[in-house]
Design a protein around this motif. Structure first.
Motif, PDB file in Angstrom:
ATOM      1  N   TRP A  90       0.823  -1.211   0.000  1.00  0.00           N
ATOM      2  CA  TRP A  90       0.000   0.000   0.000  1.00  0.00           C
ATOM      3  C   TRP A  90       0.857   1.262   0.000  1.00  0.00           C
ATOM      4  CZ3 TRP A  90      -5.372   0.472   2.616  1.00  0.00           C
ATOM      5  CH2 TRP A  90      -6.202  -0.550   2.158  1.00  0.00           C
ATOM      6  N   VAL A  91       2.125   1.130   0.364  1.00  0.00           N
ATOM      7  CA  VAL A  91       3.027   2.287   0.284  1.00  0.00           C
ATOM      8  C   VAL A  91       3.117   2.721  -1.178  1.00  0.00           C
ATOM      9  CG1 VAL A  91       5.408   3.078   0.554  1.00  0.00           C
ATOM     10  CG2 VAL A  91       4.351   1.657   2.329  1.00  0.00           C
ATOM     11  N   GLY A  92       2.925   4.001  -1.407  1.00  0.00           N
ATOM     12  CA  GLY A  92       2.917   4.527  -2.765  1.00  0.00           C
ATOM     13  C   GLY A  92       1.528   4.724  -3.340  1.00  0.00           C
ATOM     14  N   ARG A  93       0.516   4.210  -2.653  1.00  0.00           N
ATOM     15  CA  ARG A  93      -0.844   4.357  -3.168  1.00  0.00           C
ATOM     16  C   ARG A  93      -1.340   5.794  -3.017  1.00  0.00           C
ATOM     17  NH1 ARG A  93      -5.320  -0.133  -1.864  1.00  0.00           N
ATOM     18  NH2 ARG A  93      -6.389   1.383  -3.207  1.00  0.00           N
ATOM     19  N   PRO A  94      -2.047   6.321  -4.009  1.00  0.00           N
ATOM     20  CA  PRO A  94      -2.652   7.647  -3.864  1.00  0.00           C
ATOM     21  C   PRO A  94      -3.941   7.546  -3.046  1.00  0.00           C
ATOM     22  CG  PRO A  94      -3.176   6.755  -6.020  1.00  0.00           C
ATOM     23  CD  PRO A  94      -2.243   5.761  -5.370  1.00  0.00           C
ATOM     24  N   LEU A  95      -4.267   8.622  -2.344  1.00  0.00           N
ATOM     25  CA  LEU A  95      -5.546   8.683  -1.653  1.00  0.00           C
ATOM     26  C   LEU A  95      -6.607   9.123  -2.653  1.00  0.00           C
ATOM     27  CD1 LEU A  95      -3.706   8.413   0.801  1.00  0.00           C
ATOM     28  CD2 LEU A  95      -5.218   9.994   2.013  1.00  0.00           C
ATOM     29  N   ASN A  96      -7.491   8.209  -2.994  1.00  0.00           N
ATOM     30  CA  ASN A  96      -8.549   8.473  -3.965  1.00  0.00           C
ATOM     31  C   ASN A  96      -9.751   7.595  -3.622  1.00  0.00           C
ATOM     32  OD1 ASN A  96      -7.756   5.892  -4.790  1.00  0.00           O
ATOM     33  ND2 ASN A  96      -6.550   6.656  -6.523  1.00  0.00           N
ATOM     34  N   ASP A  97     -10.746   7.590  -4.476  1.00  0.00           N
ATOM     35  CA  ASP A  97     -11.961   6.825  -4.189  1.00  0.00           C
ATOM     36  C   ASP A  97     -11.666   5.331  -4.058  1.00  0.00           C
ATOM     37  OD1 ASP A  97     -13.468   9.131  -4.187  1.00  0.00           O
ATOM     38  OD2 ASP A  97     -14.101   8.935  -6.283  1.00  0.00           O
ATOM     39  N   HIS A  98     -10.718   4.832  -4.849  1.00  0.00           N
ATOM     40  CA  HIS A  98     -10.363   3.411  -4.769  1.00  0.00           C
ATOM     41  C   HIS A  98      -9.733   3.091  -3.414  1.00  0.00           C
ATOM     42  CE1 HIS A  98      -9.461  -0.561  -6.166  1.00  0.00           C
ATOM     43  NE2 HIS A  98      -8.155  -0.391  -6.106  1.00  0.00           N
ATOM     44  N   PHE A  99      -8.876   3.993  -2.941  1.00  0.00           N
ATOM     45  CA  PHE A  99      -8.261   3.810  -1.622  1.00  0.00           C
ATOM     46  C   PHE A  99      -9.333   3.825  -0.527  1.00  0.00           C
ATOM     47  CE2 PHE A  99      -6.415   5.393   2.316  1.00  0.00           C
ATOM     48  CZ  PHE A  99      -5.278   4.605   2.446  1.00  0.00           C
ATOM     49  N   ILE A 100     -10.273   4.762  -0.628  1.00  0.00           N
ATOM     50  CA  ILE A 100     -11.349   4.866   0.360  1.00  0.00           C
ATOM     51  C   ILE A 100     -12.131   3.555   0.434  1.00  0.00           C
ATOM     52  CG2 ILE A 100     -13.540   5.997   0.885  1.00  0.00           C
ATOM     53  CD1 ILE A 100     -12.324   8.566  -0.350  1.00  0.00           C
ATOM     54  N   LYS A 101     -12.458   2.991  -0.731  1.00  0.00           N
ATOM     55  CA  LYS A 101     -13.197   1.729  -0.759  1.00  0.00           C
ATOM     56  C   LYS A 101     -12.405   0.617  -0.085  1.00  0.00           C
ATOM     57  CE  LYS A 101     -15.157  -1.672  -3.981  1.00  0.00           C
ATOM     58  NZ  LYS A 101     -14.300  -2.796  -3.475  1.00  0.00           N
ATOM     59  N   ASP A 102     -11.118   0.515  -0.416  1.00  0.00           N
ATOM     60  CA  ASP A 102     -10.302  -0.577   0.123  1.00  0.00           C
ATOM     61  C   ASP A 102     -10.113  -0.452   1.634  1.00  0.00           C
ATOM     62  OD1 ASP A 102     -10.094  -1.665  -2.366  1.00  0.00           O
ATOM     63  OD2 ASP A 102      -8.035  -1.009  -2.735  1.00  0.00           O
ATOM     64  N   ILE A 103      -9.855   0.757   2.121  1.00  0.00           N
ATOM     65  CA  ILE A 103      -9.581   0.882   3.556  1.00  0.00           C
ATOM     66  C   ILE A 103     -10.848   0.758   4.382  1.00  0.00           C
ATOM     67  CG2 ILE A 103      -9.762   3.407   3.907  1.00  0.00           C
ATOM     68  CD1 ILE A 103      -6.983   2.965   5.469  1.00  0.00           C
ATOM     69  N   SER A 104     -11.989   1.062   3.773  1.00  0.00           N
ATOM     70  CA  SER A 104     -13.258   0.908   4.495  1.00  0.00           C
ATOM     71  C   SER A 104     -13.564  -0.560   4.774  1.00  0.00           C
ATOM     72  CB  SER A 104     -14.408   1.544   3.707  1.00  0.00           C
ATOM     73  OG  SER A 104     -14.677   0.818   2.521  1.00  0.00           O
ATOM     74  N   GLU A 105     -12.900  -1.452   4.049  1.00  0.00           N
ATOM     75  CA  GLU A 105     -13.110  -2.893   4.232  1.00  0.00           C
ATOM     76  C   GLU A 105     -12.116  -3.495   5.225  1.00  0.00           C
ATOM     77  OE1 GLU A 105     -12.752  -4.231   0.226  1.00  0.00           O
ATOM     78  OE2 GLU A 105     -14.707  -3.425  -0.394  1.00  0.00           O
ATOM     79  N   LYS A 106     -11.196  -2.664   5.727  1.00  0.00           N
ATOM     80  CA  LYS A 106     -10.208  -3.135   6.693  1.00  0.00           C
ATOM     81  C   LYS A 106     -10.650  -2.812   8.114  1.00  0.00           C
ATOM     82  CE  LYS A 106      -7.022  -4.406   3.630  1.00  0.00           C
ATOM     83  NZ  LYS A 106      -6.520  -5.786   3.494  1.00  0.00           N
ATOM     84  N   GLU A 107     -10.149  -3.573   9.075  1.00  0.00           N
ATOM     85  CA  GLU A 107     -10.473  -3.339  10.486  1.00  0.00           C
ATOM     86  C   GLU A 107      -9.507  -2.315  11.075  1.00  0.00           C
ATOM     87  OE1 GLU A 107     -13.056  -4.571  12.259  1.00  0.00           O
ATOM     88  OE2 GLU A 107     -13.780  -5.457  10.386  1.00  0.00           O
ATOM     89  N   VAL A 108      -9.481  -1.132  10.470  1.00  0.00           N
ATOM     90  CA  VAL A 108      -8.588  -0.065  10.938  1.00  0.00           C
ATOM     91  C   VAL A 108      -9.337   1.261  10.849  1.00  0.00           C
ATOM     92  CG1 VAL A 108      -6.488  -1.253  10.148  1.00  0.00           C
ATOM     93  CG2 VAL A 108      -7.636   0.379   8.624  1.00  0.00           C
TER      94      VAL A 108
END
Length: 202
Positions: A158-176
């Motif tokens: 995930w290092v290097g990933r931009p913060l965008n709608d795709h990132f929002i979707k992926d992190i919303s599925e994590k327990e963090v």
């Protein structure tokens, strides 16, 4: 009379949104403050190159003050420099980008009290609001990239990933926490509404 504010600056999304909020409320941020441990000579919060932080400040048009500290005397070093900056910039207040961790707010408030300054937390909200806060950051038009993750909580790629709608979707599925308030991930903001020019982050 407009208050003179120093903002604690990590270079990431939280401090950037704190600046944006203060700016939108016609508060004057007269300097940014970034702590740099003497042991590493990189930023305390994100282990970032100070040259990149300086580039951010230059693009934002706000002076940056590097607070050199040690891990053992962090608070004392911060307070000493804050007292100096209070005189130099005629400060009325100090602001922080923390969002809901009570321990962080208590530390900042006690620091401000010791320096006889007001403490501002422009982003303060509830933990349940963090996904909305992340969406607001992206929707406001700032550009940021992930520079560090806790590998026990998030994939190292995930290092290097931009913060965008795709990132929002992926992190919303994590327990963090979606905003990474417990250090799940850190970011570097390289462009956006308040920046005069984009910063090279490579």
């Amino acid at each position: 009379m407009m208050k003179q504010i120093a903002l604690s600056w990590s270079g990431g999304k939280d401090s950037c949104m704190a600046l944006h909020k203060l700016n939108s409320e016609n508060m004057k941020v007269v300097c940014l403050m970034t702590t740099v441990p003497q042991e590493t000579s990189k930023t305390f919060a994100h282990n970032e190159d100070v040259k990149k932080i300086k580039a951010q400040a230059d693009s934002l048009g706000i002076p940056i003050e590097f607070i050199h500290c040690t891990y053992d005397t962090y608070t004392d070093d911060f307070l000493k420099e804050l007292n100096r900056l209070k005189i130099e910039y005629k400060l009325d207040a100090v602001a922080f980008g923390d969002m809901y961790l009570d321990g962080h707010k208590e530390w900042g408030q006690s620091l401000a009290d010791a320096a006889e300054l007001e403490a501002f937390y422009p982003l303060w909200s509830n933990k349940s609001e963090m996904l909305h806060a992340l969406k607001r950051f992206v929707d406001t038009g700032y550009k940021a990239v992930v520079i560090k993750v806790r590998e026990d909580l998030l994939p190292p790629n995930w290092v290097g990933r931009p913060l965008n709608d795709h990132f929002i979707k992926d992190i919303s599925e994590k327990e963090v926490c979606p905003m990474g308030e417990s250090g799940e991930y850190h970011t570097f903001v390289y462009d956006g509404p308040l920046f005069k020019k984009a910063i090279s982050f490579h």
